[in-house]
Design a protein around this motif. Structure first.
Motif, PDB file in Angstrom:
ATOM      1  N   THR A 188       0.874  -1.161   0.000  1.00 46.14           N
ATOM      2  CA  THR A 188       0.000   0.000   0.000  1.00 46.14           C
ATOM      3  C   THR A 188       0.917   1.218   0.000  1.00 46.14           C
ATOM      4  O   THR A 188       1.796   1.344   0.855  1.00 46.14           O
ATOM      5  CB  THR A 188      -0.922   0.025   1.234  1.00 46.14           C
ATOM      6  OG1 THR A 188      -1.720  -1.162   1.228  1.00 46.14           O
ATOM      7  CG2 THR A 188      -1.834   1.248   1.203  1.00 46.14           C
ATOM      8  N   ILE A 189       0.741   2.056  -0.996  1.00 42.97           N
ATOM      9  CA  ILE A 189       1.568   3.243  -1.161  1.00 42.97           C
ATOM     10  C   ILE A 189       0.730   4.466  -0.804  1.00 42.97           C
ATOM     11  O   ILE A 189      -0.399   4.613  -1.277  1.00 42.97           O
ATOM     12  CB  ILE A 189       2.066   3.380  -2.614  1.00 42.97           C
ATOM     13  CG1 ILE A 189       2.824   2.125  -3.057  1.00 42.97           C
ATOM     14  CG2 ILE A 189       2.912   4.639  -2.791  1.00 42.97           C
ATOM     15  CD1 ILE A 189       4.145   1.910  -2.393  1.00 42.97           C
ATOM     16  N   TYR A 190       1.295   5.335   0.013  1.00 40.12           N
ATOM     17  CA  TYR A 190       0.640   6.583   0.405  1.00 40.12           C
ATOM     18  C   TYR A 190       1.454   7.724  -0.185  1.00 40.12           C
ATOM     19  O   TYR A 190       2.601   7.928   0.201  1.00 40.12           O
ATOM     20  CB  TYR A 190       0.614   6.726   1.926  1.00 40.12           C
ATOM     21  CG  TYR A 190      -0.120   5.630   2.654  1.00 40.12           C
ATOM     22  CD1 TYR A 190      -1.428   5.823   3.102  1.00 40.12           C
ATOM     23  CD2 TYR A 190       0.494   4.403   2.908  1.00 40.12           C
ATOM     24  CE1 TYR A 190      -2.110   4.819   3.797  1.00 40.12           C
ATOM     25  CE2 TYR A 190      -0.178   3.394   3.590  1.00 40.12           C
ATOM     26  CZ  TYR A 190      -1.474   3.614   4.032  1.00 40.12           C
ATOM     27  OH  TYR A 190      -2.136   2.611   4.704  1.00 40.12           O
ATOM     28  N   GLN A 191       0.866   8.469  -1.108  1.00 38.87           N
ATOM     29  CA  GLN A 191       1.573   9.592  -1.731  1.00 38.87           C
ATOM     30  C   GLN A 191       0.983  10.902  -1.231  1.00 38.87           C
ATOM     31  O   GLN A 191      -0.223  11.144  -1.360  1.00 38.87           O
ATOM     32  CB  GLN A 191       1.461   9.531  -3.252  1.00 38.87           C
ATOM     33  CG  GLN A 191       2.236  10.632  -3.954  1.00 38.87           C
ATOM     34  CD  GLN A 191       2.171  10.534  -5.470  1.00 38.87           C
ATOM     35  OE1 GLN A 191       1.348   9.825  -6.023  1.00 38.87           O
ATOM     36  NE2 GLN A 191       3.057  11.249  -6.137  1.00 38.87           N
ATOM     37  N   GLN A 192       1.824  11.744  -0.680  1.00 37.41           N
ATOM     38  CA  GLN A 192       1.380  13.056  -0.232  1.00 37.41           C
ATOM     39  C   GLN A 192       1.005  13.880  -1.466  1.00 37.41           C
ATOM     40  O   GLN A 192       1.785  13.967  -2.416  1.00 37.41           O
ATOM     41  CB  GLN A 192       2.503  13.733   0.550  1.00 37.41           C
ATOM     42  CG  GLN A 192       2.131  15.075   1.135  1.00 37.41           C
ATOM     43  CD  GLN A 192       3.248  15.626   1.994  1.00 37.41           C
ATOM     44  OE1 GLN A 192       3.361  15.278   3.158  1.00 37.41           O
ATOM     45  NE2 GLN A 192       4.084  16.479   1.414  1.00 37.41           N
ATOM     46  N   THR A 193      -0.190  14.473  -1.436  1.00 38.03           N
ATOM     47  CA  THR A 193      -0.700  15.154  -2.625  1.00 38.03           C
ATOM     48  C   THR A 193      -1.456  16.419  -2.234  1.00 38.03           C
ATOM     49  O   THR A 193      -2.338  16.370  -1.375  1.00 38.03           O
ATOM     50  CB  THR A 193      -1.648  14.221  -3.416  1.00 38.03           C
ATOM     51  OG1 THR A 193      -0.990  12.970  -3.651  1.00 38.03           O
ATOM     52  CG2 THR A 193      -2.044  14.831  -4.745  1.00 38.03           C
ATOM     53  N   PRO A 194      -1.146  17.563  -2.866  1.00 39.45           N
ATOM     54  CA  PRO A 194      -1.916  18.781  -2.595  1.00 39.45           C
ATOM     55  C   PRO A 194      -3.359  18.621  -3.078  1.00 39.45           C
ATOM     56  O   PRO A 194      -3.611  18.019  -4.133  1.00 39.45           O
ATOM     57  CB  PRO A 194      -1.193  19.857  -3.410  1.00 39.45           C
ATOM     58  CG  PRO A 194       0.137  19.290  -3.741  1.00 39.45           C
ATOM     59  CD  PRO A 194      -0.035  17.808  -3.796  1.00 39.45           C
ATOM     60  N   GLY A 195      -4.285  19.196  -2.325  1.00 39.75           N
ATOM     61  CA  GLY A 195      -5.678  19.145  -2.726  1.00 39.75           C
ATOM     62  C   GLY A 195      -5.917  19.742  -4.097  1.00 39.75           C
ATOM     63  O   GLY A 195      -6.766  19.269  -4.852  1.00 39.75           O
ATOM     64  N   SER A 196      -5.144  20.767  -4.457  1.00 39.18           N
ATOM     65  CA  SER A 196      -5.324  21.404  -5.765  1.00 39.18           C
ATOM     66  C   SER A 196      -5.074  20.421  -6.908  1.00 39.18           C
ATOM     67  O   SER A 196      -5.751  20.473  -7.943  1.00 39.18           O
ATOM     68  CB  SER A 196      -4.411  22.623  -5.897  1.00 39.18           C
ATOM     69  OG  SER A 196      -3.048  22.245  -5.727  1.00 39.18           O
ATOM     70  N   VAL A 197      -4.119  19.513  -6.729  1.00 36.23           N
ATOM     71  CA  VAL A 197      -3.841  18.494  -7.748  1.00 36.23           C
ATOM     72  C   VAL A 197      -5.016  17.528  -7.854  1.00 36.23           C
ATOM     73  O   VAL A 197      -5.438  17.141  -8.949  1.00 36.23           O
ATOM     74  CB  VAL A 197      -2.534  17.741  -7.412  1.00 36.23           C
ATOM     75  CG1 VAL A 197      -2.337  16.538  -8.318  1.00 36.23           C
ATOM     76  CG2 VAL A 197      -1.342  18.689  -7.509  1.00 36.23           C
ATOM     77  N   LEU A 198      -5.582  17.160  -6.702  1.00 33.78           N
ATOM     78  CA  LEU A 198      -6.719  16.239  -6.697  1.00 33.78           C
ATOM     79  C   LEU A 198      -7.963  16.894  -7.292  1.00 33.78           C
ATOM     80  O   LEU A 198      -8.716  16.250  -8.032  1.00 33.78           O
ATOM     81  CB  LEU A 198      -6.993  15.760  -5.275  1.00 33.78           C
ATOM     82  CG  LEU A 198      -5.883  14.920  -4.639  1.00 33.78           C
ATOM     83  CD1 LEU A 198      -6.197  14.647  -3.176  1.00 33.78           C
ATOM     84  CD2 LEU A 198      -5.690  13.618  -5.400  1.00 33.78           C
ATOM     85  N   PRO A 203     -13.474  15.553  -5.125  1.00 36.77           N
ATOM     86  CA  PRO A 203     -14.188  16.552  -4.329  1.00 36.77           C
ATOM     87  C   PRO A 203     -13.505  16.799  -2.985  1.00 36.77           C
ATOM     88  O   PRO A 203     -13.958  16.354  -1.937  1.00 36.77           O
ATOM     89  CB  PRO A 203     -15.570  15.910  -4.142  1.00 36.77           C
ATOM     90  CG  PRO A 203     -15.278  14.437  -4.124  1.00 36.77           C
ATOM     91  CD  PRO A 203     -14.095  14.229  -5.043  1.00 36.77           C
ATOM     92  N   VAL A 204     -12.375  17.506  -3.032  1.00 41.79           N
ATOM     93  CA  VAL A 204     -11.603  17.766  -1.820  1.00 41.79           C
ATOM     94  C   VAL A 204     -11.328  19.262  -1.722  1.00 41.79           C
ATOM     95  O   VAL A 204     -11.578  20.028  -2.659  1.00 41.79           O
ATOM     96  CB  VAL A 204     -10.274  16.970  -1.812  1.00 41.79           C
ATOM     97  CG1 VAL A 204     -10.524  15.463  -1.830  1.00 41.79           C
ATOM     98  CG2 VAL A 204      -9.382  17.387  -2.977  1.00 41.79           C
ATOM     99  N   ASP A 205     -10.768  19.665  -0.596  1.00 41.59           N
ATOM    100  CA  ASP A 205     -10.404  21.061  -0.374  1.00 41.59           C
ATOM    101  C   ASP A 205      -9.117  21.361  -1.136  1.00 41.59           C
ATOM    102  O   ASP A 205      -8.069  20.762  -0.831  1.00 41.59           O
ATOM    103  CB  ASP A 205     -10.217  21.297   1.133  1.00 41.59           C
ATOM    104  CG  ASP A 205      -9.807  22.722   1.475  1.00 41.59           C
ATOM    105  OD1 ASP A 205      -9.567  23.529   0.549  1.00 41.59           O
ATOM    106  OD2 ASP A 205      -9.713  23.020   2.675  1.00 41.59           O
ATOM    107  N   PRO A 206      -9.137  22.260  -2.096  1.00 36.41           N
ATOM    108  CA  PRO A 206      -7.917  22.526  -2.871  1.00 36.41           C
ATOM    109  C   PRO A 206      -6.791  23.133  -2.053  1.00 36.41           C
ATOM    110  O   PRO A 206      -5.626  23.073  -2.456  1.00 36.41           O
ATOM    111  CB  PRO A 206      -8.387  23.496  -3.968  1.00 36.41           C
ATOM    112  CG  PRO A 206      -9.636  24.102  -3.430  1.00 36.41           C
ATOM    113  CD  PRO A 206     -10.268  23.069  -2.545  1.00 36.41           C
ATOM    114  N   ALA A 207      -7.105  23.684  -0.889  1.00 33.71           N
ATOM    115  CA  ALA A 207      -6.074  24.306  -0.053  1.00 33.71           C
ATOM    116  C   ALA A 207      -5.449  23.330   0.931  1.00 33.71           C
ATOM    117  O   ALA A 207      -4.485  23.666   1.605  1.00 33.71           O
ATOM    118  CB  ALA A 207      -6.670  25.495   0.702  1.00 33.71           C
ATOM    119  N   ALA A 208      -6.004  22.132   1.027  1.00 29.40           N
ATOM    120  CA  ALA A 208      -5.513  21.138   1.992  1.00 29.40           C
ATOM    121  C   ALA A 208      -4.522  20.178   1.327  1.00 29.40           C
ATOM    122  O   ALA A 208      -4.295  20.238   0.117  1.00 29.40           O
ATOM    123  CB  ALA A 208      -6.692  20.361   2.577  1.00 29.40           C
TER     124      ALA A 208
END
Length: 196
Positions: free
Chosen positions: A110-120, A126-131
């Motif tokens: 299981t890989i966990y990649q840190q990702t800015p909300g803006s990329v998602l 449907p996430v907070d772009p600032a988180a």
């Protein structure tokens, strides 16, 4: 981070090195460990040293329902540069299992990649772009190597999209590339002489 520690991302690699007696296999594991640590530290340019990676690597990704081919060093380097610029180079693993052969390393984790909300958000989530978030999925990876022990590419695919998670991060849990580099510096070792 509560249960995520970037210095433990390669713990399974280090455990396998302890029990691997075949000199070639051990050397490939050393190269794999170095590559992943350099990537997570934002030191991706060092991955493309001629003793580590072939001149024309090809990466295949099949994750998040998207199939991507990165054909050549310029294409691969562009992704590493983007990930370093957004701290998406910060990864964690869980339950990693590894196998090594004469010309490949295989991993399931299981890989966990840190990702800015803006990329998602740009990808339709449907996430907070600032988180910031950890995007987790179960992946198989095959990393082929040539006879000189140089990386030929990466084949990465998500095996069960029903297990994909988007985990919100508290701002205090977000790791910068500089923090990651400092934490990983003691784990980034020069490659030993080839044993063949």
């Amino acid at each position: 981070m509560s249960r995520f520690d970037i210095t433990q991302t390669n713990a399974a690699v280090r455990r396998l090195m302890e029990t691997t007696t075949n000199p070639r296999h051990r050397w490939l594991l050393e190269a794999y460990d170095r590559h992943r640590n350099l990537e997570m530290a934002g030191r991706w340019k060092e991955i493309f040293a001629p003793e580590m990676t072939v001149a024309h690597p090809v990466y295949h990704f099949n994750v998040f329902g998207i199939q991507t081919v990165l054909d050549g060093a310029e294409a691969v380097q562009a992704v590493y540069e983007e990930w370093s610029g957004t701290a998406q180079c910060v990864f964690y693993t869980d339950d990693e299992q590894l196998a090594v052969g004469d010309n490949m390393i295989v991993s399931t984790a299981t890989i966990y990649q840190q990702t800015p909300g803006s990329v998602l958000v740009a990808a339709g989530a449907p996430v907070d772009p600032a988180a910031h978030y950890l995007v987790a999925n179960v992946e198989h990876m095959i990393w082929p190597y040539d006879d000189e022990g140089r990386l030929v590419g990466e084949d990465v695919w998500e095996i069960d999209d029903s297990k994909r998670q988007v985990i919100p991060l508290d701002p205090a849990e977000v790791l910068s590339v500089e923090q990651s580099a400092a934490l990983l510096a003691p784990y980034i070792r020069d490659l030993p002489q080839r044993p063949w």
